[in-house]
Scaffold this motif. Structure first.
Motif, short mmCIF file in Angstrom:
data_model
loop_
_atom_site.label_atom_id
_atom_site.label_comp_id
_atom_site.label_asym_id
_atom_site.label_seq_id
_atom_site.Cartn_x
_atom_site.Cartn_y
_atom_site.Cartn_z
N ILE A 1 33.84 59.74 1.27
CA ILE A 1 32.48 60.23 1.45
C ILE A 1 32.51 61.75 1.55
O ILE A 1 33.45 62.33 2.06
N VAL A 2 31.46 62.36 1.00
CA VAL A 2 31.34 63.81 0.98
C VAL A 2 29.97 64.17 1.53
O VAL A 2 28.96 63.62 1.10
N TYR A 3 29.96 65.11 2.49
CA TYR A 3 28.67 65.60 2.99
C TYR A 3 27.85 66.13 1.82
O TYR A 3 28.37 66.83 0.95
N LYS A 4 26.58 65.81 1.82
CA LYS A 4 25.70 66.24 0.72
C LYS A 4 25.76 67.75 0.53
O LYS A 4 25.86 68.24 -0.59
N LYS A 5 25.73 68.51 1.63
CA LYS A 5 25.73 69.98 1.51
C LYS A 5 27.05 70.52 0.98
O LYS A 5 27.09 71.62 0.44
N CYS A 6 28.14 69.76 1.08
CA CYS A 6 29.45 70.21 0.60
C CYS A 6 29.71 69.81 -0.85
O CYS A 6 30.55 70.40 -1.51
N VAL B 1 37.53 58.15 3.99
CA VAL B 1 38.08 59.50 4.00
C VAL B 1 36.89 60.42 3.78
O VAL B 1 36.16 60.28 2.80
N ARG B 2 36.68 61.35 4.72
CA ARG B 2 35.55 62.29 4.60
C ARG B 2 36.09 63.63 4.11
O ARG B 2 37.03 64.18 4.67
N VAL B 3 35.47 64.14 3.04
CA VAL B 3 35.84 65.42 2.46
C VAL B 3 34.73 66.42 2.77
O VAL B 3 33.56 66.14 2.55
N GLY B 4 35.13 67.58 3.28
CA GLY B 4 34.16 68.62 3.59
C GLY B 4 34.65 69.97 3.12
O GLY B 4 35.82 70.15 2.77
N VAL B 5 33.76 70.93 3.10
CA VAL B 5 34.06 72.31 2.72
C VAL B 5 33.48 73.20 3.81
O VAL B 5 32.37 72.99 4.28
N ASP C 1 36.54 58.73 8.89
CA ASP C 1 35.24 58.46 9.50
C ASP C 1 34.95 56.97 9.39
O ASP C 1 35.34 56.33 8.42
N LYS C 2 34.25 56.46 10.37
CA LYS C 2 33.89 55.04 10.37
C LYS C 2 32.50 54.79 9.80
O LYS C 2 32.16 53.67 9.50
N GLU C 3 31.69 55.85 9.67
CA GLU C 3 30.30 55.68 9.24
C GLU C 3 29.89 56.71 8.20
O GLU C 3 30.32 57.85 8.24
N GLN C 4 29.02 56.27 7.31
CA GLN C 4 28.36 57.19 6.38
C GLN C 4 27.19 57.85 7.10
O GLN C 4 26.63 57.28 8.02
N GLN C 5 26.84 59.04 6.65
CA GLN C 5 25.65 59.71 7.14
C GLN C 5 24.63 59.77 6.01
O GLN C 5 24.98 59.71 4.83
N GLU C 6 23.38 59.88 6.38
CA GLU C 6 22.32 59.97 5.38
C GLU C 6 22.61 61.12 4.42
O GLU C 6 22.93 62.23 4.84
N GLY C 7 22.53 60.84 3.15
CA GLY C 7 22.74 61.87 2.13
C GLY C 7 24.17 62.00 1.66
O GLY C 7 24.44 62.75 0.72
N ASP C 8 25.13 61.32 2.31
CA ASP C 8 26.52 61.39 1.86
C ASP C 8 26.64 60.90 0.43
O ASP C 8 25.97 59.96 0.01
N LYS C 9 27.51 61.54 -0.31
CA LYS C 9 27.91 61.04 -1.63
C LYS C 9 29.10 60.12 -1.39
O LYS C 9 30.02 60.46 -0.65
N VAL C 10 29.08 58.96 -2.00
CA VAL C 10 30.12 57.96 -1.77
C VAL C 10 30.87 57.69 -3.07
O VAL C 10 30.25 57.49 -4.12
N PHE C 11 32.19 57.69 -2.98
CA PHE C 11 33.06 57.39 -4.11
C PHE C 11 34.04 56.32 -3.66
O PHE C 11 34.38 56.24 -2.48
N GLU C 12 34.53 55.54 -4.60
CA GLU C 12 35.60 54.60 -4.28
C GLU C 12 36.51 54.50 -5.49
O GLU C 12 36.05 54.37 -6.62
N ASP C 13 37.80 54.63 -5.23
CA ASP C 13 38.78 54.46 -6.28
C ASP C 13 40.04 53.89 -5.66
O ASP C 13 40.44 54.28 -4.55
N ASN C 14 40.67 52.97 -6.36
CA ASN C 14 41.92 52.38 -5.92
C ASN C 14 41.81 51.84 -4.49
O ASN C 14 42.71 51.98 -3.68
N ASP C 15 40.64 51.27 -4.17
CA ASP C 15 40.35 50.65 -2.87
C ASP C 15 40.26 51.65 -1.72
O ASP C 15 40.31 51.25 -0.56
N ILE C 16 40.13 52.93 -2.01
CA ILE C 16 39.94 53.95 -0.97
C ILE C 16 38.50 54.45 -1.07
O ILE C 16 38.05 54.86 -2.15
N LYS C 17 37.79 54.42 0.05
CA LYS C 17 36.40 54.88 0.10
C LYS C 17 36.38 56.33 0.56
O LYS C 17 36.98 56.68 1.57
#
Length: 79
Positions: free
Chosen positions: A65-70, A28-32, A47-63
């Motif tokens: 990712i947040v854009y670094k700039k967001c 799940v990708r979160v953006g602002v 999203d199927k892929e991480q991008q360089e600089g993404d912040k990655v979280f995982e909870d309750n088996d859900i991954k």
């Protein structure tokens, strides 16, 4: 840390499956972005892929990712 409730997990898995994503391997990708009542609006998509600089979280088996700039604009709460 981003927390994902059991109810949210069930809905995310359902929506991801409907859109052709796999909750086990995809994200799940979160953006602002500019707009909305407060001057910002929040964007959720899958999203199927991480991008360089993404912040990655995982909870309750859900991954998640947040854009670094967001990341700085987010006040992380329970999803």
């Amino acid at each position: 840390m981003i927390k994902v409730s059991e109810t949210a997990k069930k809905k995310v898995v359902e929506l991801m499956t409907d859109d052709g994503y796999d909750a086990i391997t995809d994200y799940v990708r979160v953006g602002v972005k500019s707009g909305g009542f407060s001057g910002l609006s929040y964007d959720l998509k899958f999203d199927k892929e991480q991008q360089e600089g993404d912040k990655v979280f995982e909870d309750n088996d859900i991954k998640i990712i947040v854009y670094k700039k967001c990341f700085l604009y987010l006040k992380v709460k329970t999803l």
